[in-house]
Enzyme design. Structure first.
Site, PDB file in Angstrom:
ATOM      1  CB  CYS A   1     -28.195  -6.149  -8.234  1.00 24.10           C
ATOM      2  SG  CYS A   1     -28.722  -5.689  -9.922  1.00 24.10           S
TER       3      CYS A   1
ATOM      4  NE  ARG B   1      -3.094  -0.293   3.272  1.00 25.59           N
ATOM      5  CZ  ARG B   1      -4.192  -0.912   2.780  1.00 25.59           C
ATOM      6  NH1 ARG B   1      -4.779  -0.211   2.055  1.00 25.59           N
ATOM      7  NH2 ARG B   1      -4.462  -2.001   3.391  1.00 25.59           N
TER       8      ARG B   1
HETATM    9  C1  LIG Z   1      -0.422  -7.961   2.189  1.00 22.80           C
HETATM   10  C2  LIG Z   1       1.071  -8.364   2.797  1.00 22.80           C
HETATM   11  C3  LIG Z   1       1.612  -7.357   2.638  1.00 22.80           C
HETATM   12  C4  LIG Z   1       1.552  -5.859   2.301  1.00 22.80           C
HETATM   13  O1  LIG Z   1       0.812  -5.170   3.158  1.00 22.80           O
HETATM   14  P1  LIG Z   1       0.662  -3.747   2.767  1.00 22.80           P
HETATM   15  O2  LIG Z   1      -0.277  -3.060   4.086  1.00 22.80           O
HETATM   16  O3  LIG Z   1       0.181  -3.403   1.594  1.00 22.80           O
HETATM   17  O4  LIG Z   1       2.005  -3.022   3.078  1.00 22.80           O
HETATM   18  C5  LIG Z   1       3.036  -7.842   3.159  1.00 22.80           C
HETATM   19  N1  LIG Z   1       3.114  -8.987   3.582  1.00 22.80           N
HETATM   20  C6  LIG Z   1       2.496  -9.910   3.706  1.00 22.80           C
HETATM   21  C7  LIG Z   1       2.900 -11.275   4.170  1.00 22.80           C
HETATM   22  C8  LIG Z   1       1.077  -9.727   3.229  1.00 22.80           C
HETATM   23  O5  LIG Z   1       0.068 -10.300   3.321  1.00 22.80           O
END
Ligand SMILES: *Cc1c(COP(=O)(O)O)cnc(C)c1O
Length: 417
Positions: A342, A276
């Site tokens: 929907c 993210r």
């Molecule tokens: C989803 C995930 C991430 C990334 O998380 P962010 O919040 O997008 O940084 C990193 N490591 C694992 C194991 C994840 O499942």
């Protein structure tokens, strides 16, 4: 910070007007800014200057090949959670030695694929997975590099659905089992213990939970050392939050200095799995107003994007800002911005004051670069949106809009019908 800004009344992605993109590509469309992606990657990377580290971008946040290539070209690796994500990352040219593989449910064929590819390591999420990895690696005549994903039981203070590091979560191995499991793995012929891993949740807006979990991991690393189990890598997962609304997450630099201070004496190579933080604010979803309607108590703005395009509001009640692509609305109104699906849960915005959009107005849902397109679906037989990457004054369609023909591909009608 990002590169989606107004020039006059018009919203731009870098030097391209979003209106021009829709004129050529149609709506709904995801638009990403390459400069923003690069800037976020660089900020994260620089936050760990002086500490040996690898940034393994979390593919699930945004897995388009062009996005992966952008990261890989800057020296990044990837964190994958499926064989499909490994395939994508390889297509984009990732160095297998910069691939870590997380996920609670790795299948045999996926494990084989990753072993044959020669990835750096598996972040092992269960006792049984240790045995399975050893067995498959033995069969292939390989050694599987592993880190145990431990569950430090720290509350990241984020949404319950994206909290992963509590004891009650399905992820990882509990702290009290970890030492035993490391001992067991050490005695297995086809495993090489490389590290330790944790990922406590997503959209964290404070550094304390990260620091707390490192402290817990440090105790464990000490115990392992005493047993002669020496690690190379400390994988701290992803999870650093971004600003969607009024959150005030730590800057990568602040996160970096807190973590560097906590880990500097360990002599371990750090791995991070941000998703993210790199992609979230590097993308928007642009949609068009189809209809508006007023009820006694409520205004609805009905658009051509729905929960199948951007699931986060329906799934977690998430906030996305909305901005007009051309600012010519007569003030603000309280409204729901809803899609054509929907389902009553099909909203992108619920009961907020928004610009008074009228028919055919375009609007951009902000911070949609992560967990946007990747979570989209074909519900209601809706082709998934196109994706566009902007670079300065240029843009390219990096994923074509799906066609309905794509959606029935692989279906068949049995002869008895
Ligand atoms: C989803 C995930 C991430 C990334 O998380 P962010 O919040 O997008 O940084 C990193 N490591 C694992 C194991 C994840 O499942």
């Amino acid at each position: 910070m990002h590169h989606f800004q107004y020039k006059g009344n018009e919203l731009y992605a870098e030097d391209v007007a979003l209106r021009d993109i829709v004129a050529q590509v149609g709506s709904p469309v995801y638009v990403y800014s390459q400069a923003t992606l690069e800037r976020h990657f660089k900020a994260f990377d620089e936050a760990f200057a002086g500490a040996p580290h690898t940034i393994c971008y979390s593919v699930k946040a945004n897995s388009n090949l062009a996005i992966l290539k952008t990261i890989i070209r800057m020296g990044g690796g990837v964190d994958i959670v499926s064989g499909g994500e490994l395939y994508r990352a390889l297509q984009a040219g990732v160095d297998p030695k910069k691939v870590v593989y997380s996920g609670v449910g790795k299948r045999d064929d996926e494990i084989e694929y990753a072993l044959n590819t020669g990835i750096l390591m598996f972040n092992v999420e269960s006792e049984q997975e240790i045995d399975r990895l050893n067995e498959i690696a033995g069969r292939l005549g390989k050694k599987a590099g592993i880190a145990l994903r431990v569950n430090p039981d720290v509350d990241p203070q984020t949404h319950p659905y994206i909290t992963t590091g509590l004891k009650k979560a399905k992820f990882g191995i509990t702290m009290d089992r970890a030492v035993e499991e490391y001992k067991r793995a050490r005695d297995m012929e086809n495993l090489e213990i490389l590290g330790i891993d944790c990922h406590i949740g997503s959209q964290l807006t404070k550094v304390e939970p990260f620091v707390d979990s490192i402290r817990k991991l440090k105790e464990l690393i000490g115990e392992l050392k005493a047993l002669g189990i020496n690690l190379k890598y400390l994988d701290l997962g992803g999870g650093l939050g971004i600003q969607y609304d009024a959150e005030d997450p730590p800057l990568p630099a602040d996160y970096g200095s807190a973590i560097k201070a906590e880990t500097k004496d360990l002599g371990l190579h750090l791995i991070f799995e941000p998703g993210r933080n790199i992609a979230g604010n590097a993308g928007v979803l642009v949609a068009k107003c189809l209809y508006t309607k007023e009820r006694d108590e409520k205004n609805f703005i009905i658009i051509d994007a729905g929960m199948n395009d951007l699931a986060r509001p329906a799934l977690y009640g998430s906030f996305h800002g909305v901005q007009p692509v051309v600012k010519d609305q007569d003030g603000m109104i309280p409204a729901d911005i809803v899609g054509p699906i929907c389902e009553t849960g099909d909203f992108l915005i619920k009961e907020r004051s928004v610009p008074m959009f009228k028919q055919n107005d375009l609007m951009a849902f902000m911070s949609a670069g992560a967990y946007g397109f990747t979570m989209s679906s074909n519900y209601n037989t809706r082709p998934r949106a196109a994706e566009v990457l902007v670079n300065g004054d240029k843009f390219v369609v990096i994923r074509e809009r799906e066609k309905v023909e794509d959606l029935v591909r692989g279906e068949s009608i049995p002869a008895w019908l």
